[in-house]
Design an enzyme around this catalytic site. Structure first.
Site, PDB file in Angstrom:
ATOM      1  N   HIS A 289      -3.515 -11.937   4.496  1.00 14.05           N
ATOM      2  CA  HIS A 289      -3.750 -10.865   5.473  1.00 14.05           C
ATOM      3  C   HIS A 289      -5.130 -10.885   6.120  1.00 14.05           C
ATOM      4  O   HIS A 289      -5.502  -9.921   6.802  1.00 14.05           O
ATOM      5  CB  HIS A 289      -3.530  -9.482   4.823  1.00 14.05           C
ATOM      6  CG  HIS A 289      -2.114  -9.276   4.373  1.00 14.05           C
ATOM      7  ND1 HIS A 289      -1.779  -8.799   3.125  1.00 14.05           N
ATOM      8  CD2 HIS A 289      -0.943  -9.505   5.003  1.00 14.05           C
ATOM      9  CE1 HIS A 289      -0.458  -8.735   3.022  1.00 14.05           C
ATOM     10  NE2 HIS A 289       0.067  -9.164   4.140  1.00 14.05           N
TER      11      HIS A 289
ATOM     12  N   CYS B  20       0.847  -1.193   0.000  1.00 13.32           N
ATOM     13  CA  CYS B  20       0.000   0.000   0.000  1.00 13.32           C
ATOM     14  C   CYS B  20       0.882   1.242   0.000  1.00 13.32           C
ATOM     15  O   CYS B  20       2.078   1.166   0.285  1.00 13.32           O
ATOM     16  CB  CYS B  20      -0.859  -0.002   1.243  1.00 13.32           C
ATOM     17  SG  CYS B  20       0.162   0.183   2.697  1.00 13.32           S
TER      18      CYS B  20
END
Ligand code: ADP
Ligand code: SF4
Length: 680
Positions: free
Chosen positions: A174, A31
């Protein structure tokens, strides 16, 4: 320099399905707070990675449908055809340097807030998202929903190919994707062929891979990102049981296995909690189960460790997010033999804070990260000097060191004066605290670079005064003298001094402890700073055998470290060490034998015994030098000084990342726009 032949293996090409990676360096998805909102900035950042030698450069999570809207977080978006051009900016930037572009297609399922799209979230079974307090639940998917989801995923793969991607990810990592939610027995309570046995729970993941391969497999590799262990024992996927079984079931199906541990705080552990290569024990079985290339992560910055991972058969490709952020040119530097020029990640997770605060990514070690497009900064290319200025930099903390490094690289004559015999300022001091030793890399990288520059002189043990600055003969003076911690308790919770926080009692600041002062127990650490330092000092004192209590006006220990993914780990450690924790409490008074605490919601008071208090509230800039100089403009003019500038903590106390950035920015921009015009 020439490359050490030991590292040749890192530069072997690797076939991934129908495509070939030119070497083994693989920037895994990460990210960055730019995503769909700042596509040009995103493309420029990824392009620099490709330029730096990464054979594969991936996006972050890319949402495939409006029901996967994870607002307010800013990731990639591929909801429909209109999102293709923004993503194509990235693939173009990556292809320009001969790298492969990978896209991580994601449906976030119950992890999607859908605050923007106003869709209802979907999950294998009806559920309240355990990672959120939002008063909305996800609905359980029907068979028709599953068919729709599979179609969205397939369509997204086709769109990704049109956007120019070479590797298309199916994502089950995740705990953040629907495909993984189906695998997790605690979330998948279905009784049909998609629930129950592990084979049934894996059915959807298998279908997604098969359908992506069917759609784009002739031209694009289909990668699977899979979390082999959730580090939650039998309640979750574990490497020795279901994690391994999933890999066995799907072994040859994807073209590449990208394996890690879940959730994100476990995957991206900071250096305070895990060393380089910490995932090896969990992922090493994968290569024995599949013939497909395996990529994994572990904050790899050492080429020896990388080679060892490959030679020992743990991984085929060296996955990196943070090491590629701290040094986008890491592969190129290994390739050219310039190992000691690598800017090693310090494992602080400041990069993650960008995502958590929905702002562009920042990095402690690499101040150009996130500025590639907006400011046109490049991590390696720096404009040459635009004039004949000479510089005196006062203070060799992170800010002064970075400023000296860059001015030196630009070709200026620089003198760097440091009061202490040791360089590095706060990073040197703080890196001696428990778990923070890797932070010294901020200093070591810069010192190593400075030592190569003939035009930079470092003056240790040189406390500089105002009159010495006037006599020095530099045309430009930069003050980087840092900051010191307050002793009076003033901070966020208290705008006035706390009663009893005066020299008569044993009230210590972090500076006192870093100077080696001894504290008598029992001790109360008052943390109104909320970042790492309060808890680290409590840990150090506890390790020294003292009874320690940690008091904070926040509702949890080290509250801001939610943004660095560390908060849980920190509070767990503090608790495990036997440190007494008082949250939502302010200190009203210290009388030398105890502190009186008050609840921040009520007037309820508690007495806690304490012979000493360590107060971690806020800092004051060391700005006396700058202020005294600025009071004598005539003398400055007579001395031939063109500018006096304060940077870093002595301007406004902040993070180490902010201090490095300030030093970098001043060195790059002090003569702007002159350099800019020269460039035009
Ligand atoms: P920053 O994070 O802004 O770089 P630091 O506190 O880490 O700030 O570093 C400031 C450095 O400046 C320290 O190493 C300190 O010893 C040094 N320093 C402070 N005052 C003087 C001075 N008058 N002359 C030389 N060095 C100084
Ligand atoms: Fe590493 Fe910290 Fe930079 Fe992230 S911000 S890449 S953890 S140095």
């Amino acid at each position: 320099m020439t490359r050490d032949p030991r590292f040749d293996i890192l530069f072997e090409p690797i076939k991934i399905g129908p495509v070939v990676a030119k070497n083994r360096f693989y920037q895994v998805p990460h990210c960055n707070g730019m995503g769909y909102a700042r596509p040009r900035a995103h493309a420029a950042m990824r392009g620099v990675k490709a330029e730096g030698g990464w054979a594969v450069v991936s996006t972050e999570e890319v949402e495939i449908h409006p029901s996967s809207d994870i607002s307010p977080y800013i990731e990639g978006r591929l909801w429909d055809d209109r999102d293709i051009p923004a993503l194509a900016l990235m693939t173009d930037a990556v292809h320009k340097y001969g790298a492969l572009a990978a896209i991580e297609l994601v449906h976030a399922g119950m992890s999607a807030s859908n605050l923007y799209s106003r869709e209802v979230s979907i999950a294998p079974s009806p559920i309240a998202n355990p990672a959120s307090y939002a008063p909305a639940q996800a609905r359980g998917m029907s068979k028709a929903d599953i068919r729709s989801y599979r179609r969205w995923h397939r369509d997204a793969a086709l769109r990704a190919r049109r956007a120019g991607f070479n590797i298309i990810y199916v994502y089950a990592g995740h705990g953040l994707s629907l495909a993984m939610h189906f695998l997790q027995s605690r979330h998948n309570r279905r009784t049909d062929e998609y629930g129950g046995s592990l084979t049934n729970r894996t059915r959807l993941l298998r279908e997604l891979i098969e359908e992506a391969k069917d759609a784009v497999g002739a031209d694009c590799a289909v990668a699977l990102r899979f979390a082999v262990d959730e580090l939650r024992g039998p309640d979750g996927i574990a490497a020795e049981s279901e994690g391994r079984e999933v890999v066995e079931m799907l072994a040859e199906l994807p073209d590449l296995w990208d394996v890690n541990v879940s959730d994100w705080p476990n995957d991206s552990k900071t250096s305070r909690f895990a060393p380089e290569g910490y995932q090896e024990d969990f992922v090493r079985f994968v290569k024995a189960v599949t013939t497909k290339p395996v990529v994994g992560v572990g904050r790899f910055t050492s080429p020896d460790t990388m080679v060892s991972q490959i030679r020992r058969g743990v991984l085929d490709m060296i996955g990196a997010a943070r090491p590629s952020i701290a040094d986008p040119f890491l592969p190129k530097k290994i390739e050219s033999g310039d190992i000691d020029d690598i800017r090693e990640c310090i494992g602080c997770n400041v990069c993650v804070t960008g995502d958590y605060t929905m702002t562009p990514i920042r990095c402690t070690q690499n101040p150009t990260m996130g500025e590639e497009w907006r400011k046109g900064w490049h991590p390696e290319a720096i404009p040459p000097r635009s004039g004949s200025d000479s510089f005196l930099i006062v203070g060799a903390g992170p800010s002064g060191l970075e400023c000296a490094r860059l001015l030196g690289r630009r070709g200026y004559t620089v003198h760097l004066a440091e009061a202490s015999e040791e360089l590095g300022g706060r990073v040197t001091r703080e890196s001696r605290l428990p778990g923070l030793s890797a932070w010294a890399r901020v200093r070591d990288y810069r010192l190593n670079q400075l030592n190569k520059l003939q035009n930079v002189e470092m003056l240790r043990g040189s406390r500089v005064t105002g009159s010495e600055i006037l006599e020095f003969g530099a045309t430009r003076v930069i003050i980087a003298t840092g900051a010191h911690w307050r002793r009076d308790g003033i901070g966020r919770a208290n705008s006035r001094p706390i009663r009893g926080f005066d020299a008569a009692h044993s009230v210590f600041t972090p500076d006192d402890l870093l100077d080696g002062m001894l504290v008598a127990g029992p001790v109360v650490v008052f943390d109104d700073d909320h970042y790492y330092l309060g808890a680290v000092l409590a840990e150090k004192l506890r390790q020294g055998g003292l009874d320690v209590a940690l008091v904070t006006p926040a509702d949890r220990v080290s509250a801001w470290t939610v943004n660095t993914l560390e908060q849980h780990a920190i509070q767990r450690r503090v608790s495990a060490l036997g440190i007494e924790i008082y949250v939502s409490r302010n200190i009203v008074e210290f009388d030398g034998s105890g502190v009186l605490l008050e609840c921040t919601y009520s007037e309820r008071q508690t007495a806690v015994p304490a012979r000493s208090v360590v107060t971690v509230t806020s800092r004051l800039p060391n700005d006396e030098l700058a202020r005294s100089l600025n009071e004598s403009p005539a003398a400055i003019g007579a001395a031939g000084i063109v500018s006096i500038t304060s940077i870093g903590d002595c301007f406004a106390p902040s993070t180490i990342a902010a201090a490095v950035y300030a030093g970098h920015r001043h060195a790059r921009e002090f003569d702007w726009p002159a350099t800019d015009e020269a460039r035009a």
